[in-house]
Write an enzyme that holds these catalytic residues in place. Structure first.
Site, short mmCIF file in Angstrom:
data_model
loop_
_atom_site.label_atom_id
_atom_site.label_comp_id
_atom_site.label_asym_id
_atom_site.label_seq_id
_atom_site.Cartn_x
_atom_site.Cartn_y
_atom_site.Cartn_z
N ASP A 113 11.35 53.89 107.81
CA ASP A 113 12.32 54.01 106.73
C ASP A 113 13.55 54.72 107.28
O ASP A 113 13.51 55.30 108.37
CB ASP A 113 11.71 54.84 105.58
CG ASP A 113 12.69 55.06 104.43
OD1 ASP A 113 13.43 54.13 104.08
OD2 ASP A 113 12.74 56.19 103.90
N SER A 114 14.62 54.72 106.50
CA SER A 114 15.81 55.47 106.89
C SER A 114 15.55 56.97 106.89
O SER A 114 16.29 57.73 107.49
CB SER A 114 16.93 55.16 105.90
OG SER A 114 16.50 55.47 104.59
N TYR A 156 20.83 54.86 104.79
CA TYR A 156 21.19 53.50 105.20
C TYR A 156 21.99 52.80 104.10
O TYR A 156 22.74 51.87 104.38
CB TYR A 156 19.93 52.67 105.47
CG TYR A 156 19.26 52.87 106.80
CD1 TYR A 156 19.64 53.88 107.69
CD2 TYR A 156 18.21 52.03 107.19
CE1 TYR A 156 18.99 54.05 108.90
CE2 TYR A 156 17.58 52.19 108.41
CZ TYR A 156 17.95 53.19 109.26
OH TYR A 156 17.31 53.35 110.46
N GLY A 157 21.80 53.26 102.87
CA GLY A 157 22.38 52.57 101.71
C GLY A 157 23.89 52.46 101.72
O GLY A 157 24.46 51.59 101.06
N CYS A 169 11.61 50.35 103.64
CA CYS A 169 12.96 50.69 103.19
C CYS A 169 13.57 49.41 102.64
O CYS A 169 13.59 48.38 103.33
CB CYS A 169 13.76 51.19 104.40
SG CYS A 169 15.52 51.45 104.07
N ASN A 170 14.02 49.47 101.41
CA ASN A 170 14.60 48.27 100.80
C ASN A 170 15.88 47.85 101.50
O ASN A 170 16.15 46.67 101.66
CB ASN A 170 14.89 48.52 99.33
CG ASN A 170 13.68 48.23 98.47
OD1 ASN A 170 13.52 47.14 97.96
ND2 ASN A 170 12.81 49.21 98.33
N THR A 171 16.67 48.84 101.91
CA THR A 171 17.96 48.53 102.53
C THR A 171 17.73 47.81 103.86
O THR A 171 18.34 46.75 104.12
CB THR A 171 18.77 49.83 102.73
OG1 THR A 171 18.78 50.55 101.49
CG2 THR A 171 20.18 49.53 103.16
N GLU A 227 16.00 63.40 96.96
CA GLU A 227 15.80 64.10 98.23
C GLU A 227 16.11 65.59 98.12
O GLU A 227 15.50 66.42 98.78
CB GLU A 227 16.67 63.46 99.29
CG GLU A 227 16.05 63.57 100.63
CD GLU A 227 16.25 62.30 101.42
OE1 GLU A 227 17.04 62.36 102.33
OE2 GLU A 227 15.65 61.27 101.09
N CYS A 277 13.97 50.79 95.81
CA CYS A 277 14.31 51.85 96.77
C CYS A 277 13.05 52.70 96.89
O CYS A 277 12.41 53.03 95.88
CB CYS A 277 15.47 52.69 96.25
SG CYS A 277 15.81 54.13 97.29
N THR A 278 12.71 53.03 98.13
CA THR A 278 11.42 53.69 98.34
C THR A 278 11.38 55.14 97.85
O THR A 278 10.32 55.74 97.82
CB THR A 278 11.02 53.59 99.83
OG1 THR A 278 12.14 53.96 100.64
CG2 THR A 278 10.61 52.19 100.18
N HIS A 279 12.53 55.67 97.44
CA HIS A 279 12.51 57.02 96.85
C HIS A 279 12.08 56.99 95.37
O HIS A 279 11.63 58.00 94.84
CB HIS A 279 13.92 57.63 96.85
CG HIS A 279 14.37 58.12 98.19
ND1 HIS A 279 14.57 57.29 99.25
CD2 HIS A 279 14.68 59.36 98.62
CE1 HIS A 279 14.98 58.01 100.29
NE2 HIS A 279 15.06 59.27 99.93
N1 DGL Z 1 15.05 54.25 101.86
C1 DGL Z 1 16.22 53.60 101.35
C2 DGL Z 1 15.83 52.36 100.55
O1 DGL Z 1 14.68 52.15 100.23
C3 DGL Z 1 17.03 54.54 100.46
C4 DGL Z 1 17.70 55.68 101.17
C5 DGL Z 1 18.86 55.27 102.04
O2 DGL Z 1 19.93 54.90 101.54
O3 DGL Z 1 18.69 55.34 103.25
O4 DGL Z 1 16.69 51.56 100.26
#
Ligand code: DGL
Length: 268
Positions: free
Chosen positions: A11-12, A43-44, A74-76, A155, A187-189
């Protein structure tokens, strides 16, 4: 390939630990190697080129660690770098993203008509959920909304309080999401604020827990590939590209138990 090899997850940052946690609970015998690219978080807000570059470097690291499967938690990165990773790793390691299992779920389970999607700016800009869902079920309506404040808010530990309630209400009251029957947390958060989102909708909208759906998909793929680990697991390993005590403290929120982060430079 041996079933005793680890599953690689990245993940990011540490949000992807929600996916790692769901896999750990569903498949407790599997060893996990997690990489959180905390040096380049978030990453977003990054360009597609940067996200692809970081993802390929991490893919190489997990390849060198002899992982039997890679999960892009990570979705991004799933939106922007999945195909590049598949091309790079070829048939050496299967790669799973966090989008396709959810698309499959939305199309084949339940009775969804108008689906909402929330995620980072980069994920929503790709419109990947709408494209993939509509390719399979053109009659479904998909409405996407970028919610860039949510990941940094979570976060920083701002959830289940008045600040998170105000931010969540402000996003979810957008006319774009009016009359949705389900909402994908892209988004994984976001699993950490699932109950707050459910409360906003008074449980009248199905909130899709992507981490659990992805964990089920990992189990299915490993079973198909005859790679499920059936003995005692080794210890999981958690790497980050930048270490701060605050990251380590937050991991408990995302993984559900205390873990030890190791600093790893994979860029030079
Ligand atoms: N983990 C990222 C996602 O799932 C979100 C956090 C980021 O922007 O890096 O998209």
């Amino acid at each position: 390939m041996s079933s005793t090899l680890p599953i690689g997850i990245f993940d990011s940052g540490i949000g992807g630990l929600t996916v790692a946690s769901a896999i750990h609970h569903l498949l407790p015998k599997e060893e996990l190697i997690y990489f959180g690219d905390t040096a380049h978080l978030p990453y977003g807000d990054k360009s597609a080129e940067a996200i692809k570059y970081f993802s390929l470097k991490i893919g190489k690291f997990l390849l060198d660690k002899q992982c039997k499967l890679i999960v892009i938690a990570c979705n991004t990165a799933s939106s922007l770098a999945y195909q590049d990773l598949v091309d790079f790793l070829g048939d050496r390691i299967p790669v799973i993203n966090v989008i396709d299992p959810v698309v499959d779920y939305m199309v084949n389970h339940g009775n969804h008509r108008k689906i909402g999607v929330i995620g980072t700016k980069a994920t929503i800009k790709t419109d990947v959920y709408a494209k993939k869902i509509k390719a399979l079920s053109p009659e479904l309506e998909v409405k996407s909304l970028p919610t860039p404040l949510l990941a940094p808010m979570i976060e920083e530990g701002f959830f289940s309080n008045t600040i998170s309630k105000t931010v969540i209400n402000s996003y979810l009251s957008s006319p774009k999401l009016k009359n949705i029957d389900s909402l994908i947390l892209a988004c994984t958060h976001y699993p950490l604020i699932k109950s707050e989102i459910e409360a906003y909708y008074q449980n009248k909208v199905e909130i899709i827990n992507t981490a659990e759906i992805v964990a089920q998909y990992v189990k299915k793929r490993l079973t198909e590939l005859d790679l499920l680990h059936l003995d005692q697991p080794k210890r999981h390993q958690f790497y980050v590209s930048d270490y701060t005590p605050s990251f380590e403290k937050s991991t408990k929120l995302f993984f559900g138990e205390k873990i030890h982060l190791k600093l790893k430079n994979i860029w030079s």
